[in-house]
Design a protein around this motif. Structure first.
Motif, PDB file in Angstrom:
ATOM      1  N   ILE A   1       0.800  -1.296   0.015  1.00 54.22           N
ATOM      2  CA  ILE A   1       0.159   0.159   0.200  1.00 54.22           C
ATOM      3  C   ILE A   1       0.816   1.295  -0.096  1.00 54.22           C
ATOM      4  O   ILE A   1       1.616   1.488   0.794  1.00 54.22           O
ATOM      5  CB  ILE A   1      -0.931  -0.072   1.045  1.00 54.22           C
ATOM      6  CG1 ILE A   1      -1.695  -1.176   1.231  1.00 54.22           C
ATOM      7  CG2 ILE A   1      -1.551   1.381   1.189  1.00 54.22           C
ATOM      8  CD1 ILE A   1      -2.687  -1.563   0.014  1.00 54.22           C
ATOM      9  N   GLY A   2       0.777   2.160  -0.910  1.00 56.09           N
ATOM     10  CA  GLY A   2       1.432   3.495  -1.102  1.00 56.09           C
ATOM     11  C   GLY A   2       0.854   4.507  -0.315  1.00 56.09           C
ATOM     12  O   GLY A   2      -0.323   4.606  -0.467  1.00 56.09           O
ATOM     13  N   LEU A   3       1.505   5.226   0.632  1.00 57.21           N
ATOM     14  CA  LEU A   3       0.817   6.345   1.483  1.00 57.21           C
ATOM     15  C   LEU A   3       1.776   7.647   1.353  1.00 57.21           C
ATOM     16  O   LEU A   3       2.931   7.295   0.960  1.00 57.21           O
ATOM     17  CB  LEU A   3       0.567   5.951   2.764  1.00 57.21           C
ATOM     18  CG  LEU A   3      -0.149   4.654   3.177  1.00 57.21           C
ATOM     19  CD1 LEU A   3      -0.385   4.488   4.677  1.00 57.21           C
ATOM     20  CD2 LEU A   3      -1.663   5.116   2.555  1.00 57.21           C
ATOM     21  N   PRO A   4       1.239   8.737   1.448  1.00 59.18           N
ATOM     22  CA  PRO A   4       2.021   9.887   1.468  1.00 59.18           C
ATOM     23  C   PRO A   4       2.911   9.950   2.699  1.00 59.18           C
ATOM     24  O   PRO A   4       2.657   9.607   3.744  1.00 59.18           O
ATOM     25  CB  PRO A   4       1.010  10.922   1.353  1.00 59.18           C
ATOM     26  CG  PRO A   4      -0.163  10.528   2.067  1.00 59.18           C
ATOM     27  CD  PRO A   4      -0.208   9.015   1.835  1.00 59.18           C
ATOM     28  N   HIS A   5       4.111  10.534   2.664  1.00 56.76           N
ATOM     29  CA  HIS A   5       5.016  10.778   3.710  1.00 56.76           C
ATOM     30  C   HIS A   5       4.637  12.144   4.085  1.00 56.76           C
ATOM     31  O   HIS A   5       5.478  13.034   4.146  1.00 56.76           O
ATOM     32  CB  HIS A   5       6.627  10.808   3.105  1.00 56.76           C
ATOM     33  CG  HIS A   5       7.325  10.664   4.123  1.00 56.76           C
ATOM     34  ND1 HIS A   5       8.812  10.749   3.968  1.00 56.76           N
ATOM     35  CD2 HIS A   5       7.387  10.858   5.483  1.00 56.76           C
ATOM     36  CE1 HIS A   5       9.494  10.770   5.194  1.00 56.76           C
ATOM     37  NE2 HIS A   5       8.546  10.926   6.004  1.00 56.76           N
TER      38      HIS A   5
END
Length: 401
Positions: A332-336
């Motif tokens: 799952i890609g999430l914002p930093h």
């Protein structure tokens, strides 16, 4: 007629007359546009014998005494007397909250296209959400909120209540510099309490001249107004189209999470434990694809360091870098960014939190592990650790799995 609109007219006329005395600077701002209004009314009385109806509409909200002078042919005596009357009256000052309406309902109230229960539903205004009142039509308000404009029955709204508006609104400061130093006192000479990256939105605690106190993980500290943009955020109405798009997005994210969970489960079946760089500790790979699996995986890294801007679960991460990297292990890609994570997945209520949910605070974020506890990359002094989930005000809870 809307009572608030009446008050505005009274204020403008009063301020305009005061301008004719010596108070130009202090009254310049509230009288923008009012000078022409009054001069037009007086000119009409002088040049038009059939001006009674025009004057009546122009005098809405003006005290009866002063309106009498506007409906007579002015002379030096009458104008001077009018000025004296207005100067002796207390000006009515319009509050920024006068036209703000707050929904007070069990869940939501429908926004309709016309002032009738037969009107088409064009959106929903949820409890404690805000709208701007545009006009009154019978026992209905015409409102504008977000991308929705329509009508709501007056009984479902509380209008002009400053305390209620303040309680449901959130005052935020958005960082507009690469790295913001949050200081212990409102001076550049004070020590640094913590640092916040560009774009983060922090909850405002207090505002004084030139400085704003904000809430971050290390505590409440001060930032110069030069490096933040402050505003008040309200929850607004959701249009039918926005609701449909949200529900579609949530379903797509559920499906994507299920697929990521399947891939993570397959990967864990063929992987073995791995060692952190420069450490003898070993960590189990992600196993399964549920919120509980995310929480279990994240808890392995308790005791590892906090590093501002970092994303390494073993060698150091900051709060959002930690959550981002944990979820990355599950595909799952999430914002930093802690504020960026406030819109990922879909929102759940605090009393419905489950392991794996992302808990968002002002300038901070963590992963819920159950029993009222989060695991989070806290500060440089404490590193990755367990924290009571309710130790600070929770802004939102987001669910991925």
């Amino acid at each position: 007629m809307n009572r608030n609109r009446i008050r505005v007219a009274a204020c403008c006329l009063t301020a305009t007359v005061v301008l004719s005395s010596s108070s130009f600077v202090s009254n310049a701002a509230p009288t923008a546009g009012a000078g022409n209004f009054v001069s037009t009314a007086l000119a009409t009385e002088t040049t038009n014998d059939n001006s009674t109806e025009t004057s009546a509409s122009a005098n809405a909200g003006v005290s009866q005494t002063f309106s009498q002078y506007l409906t007579q042919k002015p002379t030096a005596t009458t104008v001077e007397s009018a000025i004296q009357v207005v100067q002796n009256e207390t000006p009515v000052v319009k509050s920024e909250y006068d036209d703000i309406a707050i929904a007070q309902v069990d869940n939501y109230v429908n926004v309709r296209s016309t002032a009738s229960e037969d009107g088409e539903v064009v959106g929903k205004l949820y409890n404690n959400s805000a709208a701007t009142v545009l006009a009154t039509e019978g026992d209905w308000y015409q409102i504008h909120s977000g991308n929705v404009e329509g009508y709501i029955k007056a009984e479902f709204l509380v209008v002009g209540d400053a305390e209620l508006s303040k309680s449901v609104g959130t005052r935020v400061a958005k960082v507009n510099t690469q790295t913001l130093n949050v200081r212990k006192e409102a001076t550049t000479e004070a020590g640094i309490l913590g640092q916040v990256p560009n774009g983060e939105e922090l909850t405002v605690v207090e505002e004084i001249d030139g400085w704003t106190k904000v809430s971050i993980e290390e505590g409440d500290g001060w930032v110069s107004n030069e490096f933040v943009e402050t505003s008040t955020h309200y929850t607004t109405a959701e249009s039918k189209e926005e609701e449909e798009a949200r529900l579609k997005k949530e379903e797509e994210e559920r499906q994507a999470a299920a697929e990521a969970a399947r891939r993570a489960s397959e990967k864990s079946g063929s992987s073995s434990g791995n060692s952190s760089s420069g450490s003898s500790r070993t960590y189990n790979p992600p196993s399964g694809g549920s919120g509980q699996a995310v929480a279990d995986y994240a808890c392995q890294f308790i005791g590892n360091p906090y590093v501002y801007g970092g994303t390494s679960l073993t060698n150091g991460a900051d709060c959002s870098g930690f959550v981002m990297s944990v979820y990355a292990a599950f595909g799952i890609g999430l914002p930093h960014s802690s504020s960026g994570m406030r819109s990922v997945g879909y929102e759940v209520s605090q009393d419905a939190m489950q392991p794996g949910d992302i808990v968002c605070y002002s300038g901070h974020v963590g992963i819920y592990v159950g029993n009222g506890t989060i695991v989070n990359a806290s500060t440089e002094a404490t590193g990755i650790k367990y924290t009571n989930a309710y130790y600070r005000n929770i802004i939102t809870v987001r669910r991925i799995f």
